[in-house]
Design a protein around this motif. Structure first.
Motif, PDB file in Angstrom:
ATOM      1  N   THR A  22       0.832  -1.206   0.000  1.00  0.00           N
ATOM      2  CA  THR A  22       0.000   0.000   0.000  1.00  0.00           C
ATOM      3  C   THR A  22       0.864   1.252   0.000  1.00  0.00           C
ATOM      4  O   THR A  22       0.601   2.209  -0.739  1.00  0.00           O
ATOM      5  CB  THR A  22      -0.933   0.004   1.225  1.00  0.00           C
ATOM      6  OG1 THR A  22      -1.780  -1.148   1.178  1.00  0.00           O
ATOM      7  CG2 THR A  22      -1.788   1.261   1.251  1.00  0.00           C
ATOM      8  N   CYS A  26       1.069   4.157  -2.948  1.00  0.00           N
ATOM      9  CA  CYS A  26       0.772   5.564  -2.663  1.00  0.00           C
ATOM     10  C   CYS A  26       1.877   6.499  -3.139  1.00  0.00           C
ATOM     11  O   CYS A  26       1.642   7.701  -3.322  1.00  0.00           O
ATOM     12  CB  CYS A  26       0.546   5.759  -1.163  1.00  0.00           C
ATOM     13  SG  CYS A  26      -0.996   5.041  -0.537  1.00  0.00           S
ATOM     14  N   ILE A  32      -1.800  13.237  -0.652  1.00  0.00           N
ATOM     15  CA  ILE A  32      -2.906  12.306  -0.425  1.00  0.00           C
ATOM     16  C   ILE A  32      -3.732  12.780   0.770  1.00  0.00           C
ATOM     17  O   ILE A  32      -3.182  13.122   1.820  1.00  0.00           O
ATOM     18  CB  ILE A  32      -2.391  10.876  -0.163  1.00  0.00           C
ATOM     19  CG1 ILE A  32      -1.784  10.294  -1.446  1.00  0.00           C
ATOM     20  CG2 ILE A  32      -3.508   9.976   0.347  1.00  0.00           C
ATOM     21  CD1 ILE A  32      -1.268   8.871  -1.291  1.00  0.00           C
ATOM     22  N   LEU A  51       3.384   7.257   5.489  1.00  0.00           N
ATOM     23  CA  LEU A  51       3.261   7.996   4.234  1.00  0.00           C
ATOM     24  C   LEU A  51       4.246   9.161   4.196  1.00  0.00           C
ATOM     25  O   LEU A  51       4.882   9.419   3.165  1.00  0.00           O
ATOM     26  CB  LEU A  51       1.828   8.507   4.072  1.00  0.00           C
ATOM     27  CG  LEU A  51       0.736   7.437   3.937  1.00  0.00           C
ATOM     28  CD1 LEU A  51      -0.643   8.091   3.886  1.00  0.00           C
ATOM     29  CD2 LEU A  51       0.959   6.584   2.695  1.00  0.00           C
ATOM     30  N   LEU A  92      -6.796   8.360   0.420  1.00  0.00           N
ATOM     31  CA  LEU A  92      -6.575   7.070   1.071  1.00  0.00           C
ATOM     32  C   LEU A  92      -7.650   6.925   2.133  1.00  0.00           C
ATOM     33  O   LEU A  92      -7.726   7.733   3.062  1.00  0.00           O
ATOM     34  CB  LEU A  92      -5.192   6.985   1.711  1.00  0.00           C
ATOM     35  CG  LEU A  92      -4.948   5.729   2.574  1.00  0.00           C
ATOM     36  CD1 LEU A  92      -4.994   4.465   1.721  1.00  0.00           C
ATOM     37  CD2 LEU A  92      -3.614   5.825   3.316  1.00  0.00           C
TER      38      LEU A  92
END
Length: 247
Positions: A22, A26, A32, A51, A92
């Motif tokens: 994931t 991303c 995001i 992230l 997300l």
């Protein structure tokens, strides 16, 4: 009136950790926006850090009618309700099921392009993609319903008596906005679509309750229905270049 207490039902997971697949996926986006259902909204710091460490800028907000940052309601399909300071490159969503992330998709009907929704399922420990094709049929049917609304003479307005969804006063503005139409109001606690067929003179129905009623099953219903907010600006929506009018 009976007092009602709402209690958040949080997941037993202490923190949400994104799997490597994931995070890698991303990385294709610079910015995001992260959201979650209430069960997971308070367990996101680790995922946000993952992230950020991958070089992704994370943005979020506290949308209308929610109790904290990151939380979204599946009933809210209006982009301004997110209260985002700017648009992300993608979304997300953390949670299981499609109800909430589909709200993020439907909220983009006014946008010039679709922002992909990455759905991370904390139970399956993997991500899934929700793209424009997942809501294209719904938007196509909804566009037809808006066109039918503008052409209709007899309009039925559905008003629920449920606390928190009762919008009779805003619904009365519809008659002022379209004085050339005959507007009839129908109040009920529970909306039974089969009973709407008992009023064949109504050409199009306007929903003032949960906005998802106007969208969900739009491709299956035999009656035309639009949401109040969209009915109030139907001409503007249909004359603009957006995902709703996209062929």
């Amino acid at each position: 009136m009976m007092e009602v207490m709402f209690i958040d039902a949080k997941t037993k997971e202490e923190k949400i950790i994104l799997d490597s697949g994931t995070v890698d996926y991303c990385k294709k986006y610079k910015v995001i926006a992260v959201y979650a259902a209430v069960q997971f909204a308070s367990q996101l710091p680790t995922a946000v850090s993952q992230l950020a460490e991958a070089g992704i800028e994370v943005i979020t907000s506290q949308p209308d009618r929610t109790s904290r940052e990151f939380q979204i309601l599946g009933c809210d399909t209006f982009h301004p309700g997110l209260r985002l300071a700017r648009d992300p490159d993608a979304y997300l969503y953390v949670g299981d099921g499609l109800f909430h992330p589909r709200a993020l998709a439907l909220a983009q009907k006014d946008a010039d392009r679709f922002r992909e929704i990455i759905r991370y399922d904390p139970f399956a420990k993997q991500h899934f993609i929700l793209d424009e094709s997942d809501v294209r049929a719904i938007l196509r049917s909804y566009k037809g319903n808006l066109m039918a609304f503008l052409a209709a003479t007899n309009i039925g307005v559905i008003v629920t008596t449920k606390s928190g969804q009762q919008q009779f006063v805003p619904g009365k503005e519809l008659a002022k906005r379209y004085p050339e139409k005959s507007v009839y109001y129908f109040a009920e606690n529970t909306i039974d679509f089969s009973r709407l067929e008992d009023f064949p003179f109504i050409e199009v129905w306007v929903n003032t309750a949960c906005p998802r009623i106007g969208y969900d099953d739009a491709t299956e219903r035999r009656i035309a229905m639009v949401n109040l907010n969209d009915a109030m600006q139907a001409k503007e929506l249909l004359s603009s270049k957006n995902l709703l009018t996209k062929e």
